[in-house]
Design a protein around this motif. Structure first.
Motif, PDB file in Angstrom:
ATOM      1  N   ARG A 117     -14.175   2.982   8.512  1.00 21.99           N
ATOM      2  CA  ARG A 117     -13.170   2.947   9.581  1.00 21.99           C
ATOM      3  C   ARG A 117     -12.743   1.529   9.920  1.00 21.99           C
ATOM      4  N   ARG A 118     -13.689   0.588   9.896  1.00 21.19           N
ATOM      5  CA  ARG A 118     -13.334  -0.812  10.176  1.00 21.19           C
ATOM      6  C   ARG A 118     -12.387  -1.342   9.104  1.00 21.19           C
ATOM      7  N   ALA A 119     -12.622  -0.971   7.850  1.00 25.92           N
ATOM      8  CA  ALA A 119     -11.733  -1.412   6.769  1.00 25.92           C
ATOM      9  C   ALA A 119     -10.336  -0.814   6.938  1.00 25.92           C
ATOM     10  N   LEU A 120     -10.278   0.484   7.269  1.00 26.67           N
ATOM     11  CA  LEU A 120      -8.979   1.144   7.459  1.00 26.67           C
ATOM     12  C   LEU A 120      -8.256   0.611   8.691  1.00 26.67           C
ATOM     13  N   GLU A 121      -9.010   0.300   9.741  1.00 29.08           N
ATOM     14  CA  GLU A 121      -8.398  -0.273  10.939  1.00 29.08           C
ATOM     15  C   GLU A 121      -7.776  -1.629  10.640  1.00 29.08           C
ATOM     16  N   ARG A 122      -8.435  -2.409   9.790  1.00 28.54           N
ATOM     17  CA  ARG A 122      -7.887  -3.710   9.398  1.00 28.54           C
ATOM     18  C   ARG A 122      -6.576  -3.523   8.638  1.00 28.54           C
ATOM     19  N   MET A 123      -6.538  -2.553   7.731  1.00 28.60           N
ATOM     20  CA  MET A 123      -5.319  -2.290   6.968  1.00 28.60           C
ATOM     21  C   MET A 123      -4.203  -1.787   7.867  1.00 28.60           C
ATOM     22  N   SER A 124      -4.569  -0.930   8.833  1.00 29.74           N
ATOM     23  CA  SER A 124      -3.576  -0.402   9.762  1.00 29.74           C
ATOM     24  C   SER A 124      -3.006  -1.503  10.640  1.00 29.74           C
ATOM     25  N   ALA A 125      -3.871  -2.414  11.101  1.00 29.51           N
ATOM     26  CA  ALA A 125      -3.431  -3.509  11.954  1.00 29.51           C
ATOM     27  C   ALA A 125      -2.458  -4.434  11.226  1.00 29.51           C
ATOM     28  N   GLU A 126      -2.606  -4.522   9.911  1.00 29.41           N
ATOM     29  CA  GLU A 126      -1.721  -5.374   9.119  1.00 29.41           C
ATOM     30  C   GLU A 126      -0.461  -4.628   8.664  1.00 29.41           C
ATOM     31  N   GLY A 127      -0.313  -3.384   9.082  1.00 32.85           N
ATOM     32  CA  GLY A 127       0.878  -2.620   8.729  1.00 32.85           C
ATOM     33  C   GLY A 127       0.905  -2.127   7.303  1.00 32.85           C
ATOM     34  N   LEU A 128      -0.267  -2.049   6.663  1.00 33.02           N
ATOM     35  CA  LEU A 128      -0.333  -1.615   5.264  1.00 33.02           C
ATOM     36  C   LEU A 128      -0.400  -0.096   5.133  1.00 33.02           C
ATOM     37  N   ILE A 129      -0.980   0.567   6.147  1.00 31.96           N
ATOM     38  CA  ILE A 129      -1.128   2.017   6.105  1.00 31.96           C
ATOM     39  C   ILE A 129      -0.734   2.610   7.454  1.00 31.96           C
ATOM     40  N   SER A 130      -0.428   3.897   7.438  1.00 33.41           N
ATOM     41  CA  SER A 130      -0.104   4.636   8.657  1.00 33.41           C
ATOM     42  C   SER A 130      -1.165   5.707   8.867  1.00 33.41           C
ATOM     43  N   ARG A 131      -1.841   5.658  10.008  1.00 35.39           N
ATOM     44  CA  ARG A 131      -2.919   6.606  10.300  1.00 35.39           C
ATOM     45  C   ARG A 131      -2.510   7.490  11.474  1.00 35.39           C
ATOM     46  N   ASN A 132      -2.422   8.780  11.202  1.00 35.44           N
ATOM     47  CA  ASN A 132      -2.080   9.742  12.239  1.00 35.44           C
ATOM     48  C   ASN A 132      -3.159  10.815  12.295  1.00 35.44           C
ATOM     49  N   PRO A 133      -3.679  11.111  13.491  1.00 31.55           N
ATOM     50  CA  PRO A 133      -4.729  12.131  13.610  1.00 31.55           C
ATOM     51  C   PRO A 133      -4.295  13.452  12.987  1.00 31.55           C
TER      52      PRO A 133
END
Length: 263
Positions: A47-63
């Motif tokens: 989750r920390r890795a995905l949060e980093r990617m999301s914060a950089e605008g690389l991925i979109s995470r939707n529940p």
């Protein structure tokens, strides 16, 4: 004083970011459970890795929905109007071919595939257009040197396949296919070895590698090859000969790239 190792979540972030740029996740990233199993870590690390990617605008995470990559802006790679910053192939082509002739190569896979978004943008094709994807491992006497993946428009790659790729450097095959190589745009960065690269290059997972991206154009300035290369830094160096151009006040330098594996 020894350097502290990168946190595990950051290593996973670097690997996923590189795979994302390669266009591996067109249909969405693997779920958290799959990533936990792949990297052998806890959910909080993934989750920390995905949060980093999301914060950089690389991925979109939707529940409740699959994590998907965010489409990058149209690449402006190597297209400066004045031509500055372009890596011309004077000397580079000859050095790359020479290195290819003095090493051995193992062809891992060759296939015609639909171009992903990243490949289509790089080669100026339509999404889904056929391209030849070739994966090879080049070795020296000391052992594996590089893991190379190339993408070539299928209409150009009709002239060569597995047998030819095992015998000659791909730049020679392009020229033999009628392509007049004009220039190349190249970037060099770092990458941590994932389990696939580690196995082919005989290094530990998480080892630092040199990551090379090279987009080759013909003399009409049309992209003809996109290369992703990963090199063992203990067997490969990259040198640049710099020459000053203009007056001393201008402080403008040009370079001639010289790839050189360790002897």
């Amino acid at each position: 004083m020894s350097q502290m190792p990168l946190p595990k979540y950051h290593q996973i972030y670097l690997v996923l970011r590189e795979q994302l740029e390669e266009g591996r996740f067109a249909d969405g990233l693997p779920g958290e459970l799959a990533l936990m199993a792949q990297f052998g870590v806890a959910r909080v690390t993934v989750r920390r890795a995905l949060e980093r990617m999301s914060a950089e605008g690389l991925i979109s995470r939707n529940p409740g929905r699959r994590t998907r990559p965010v489409a990058p802006p149209a690449a402006a790679e190597g297209r400066a109007a004045d031509g500055k910053g372009r890596a011309h192939l004077h000397g580079l082509l000859e050095n790359l071919v020479t290195m290819g002739l003095h090493t051995s190569v193992k062809v891992i896979d060759v296939a015609t595939i639909p171009a992903s978004t990243a490949v289509a943008q790089a080669l100026q094709l339509q999404l889904g257009d056929p391209v030849q994807k070739a994966v090879r491992v080049r070795s020296m006497r000391a052992g594996p040197l590089s893991h190379i993946t190339t993408y070539v428009p299928a209409e150009i790659a009709q002239q060569f396949g597995r047998r030819e790729l095992a015998r000659k450097p791909i730049l020679m095959l392009l020229e033999e296919s009628g392509v007049k190589v004009g220039r190349a745009h190249q970037t060099i960065s770092a990458r941590l070895a994932d389990n696939v690269l580690a196995g082919h290059l005989d290094v530990a997972v998480g080892s630092a590698l040199l990551a090379v991206r090279r987009l080759v154009y013909d003399d009409a300035d049309k992209p003809v090859q996109w290369l992703h290369g990963f090199y063992r830094p203990d067997r490969y160096t990259y040198e640049m000969q710099l020459s000053r151009v203009g007056s001393i006040d201008a402080k403008v330098w040009i370079n001639q790239d010289v790839p050189a594996p360790f002897n």
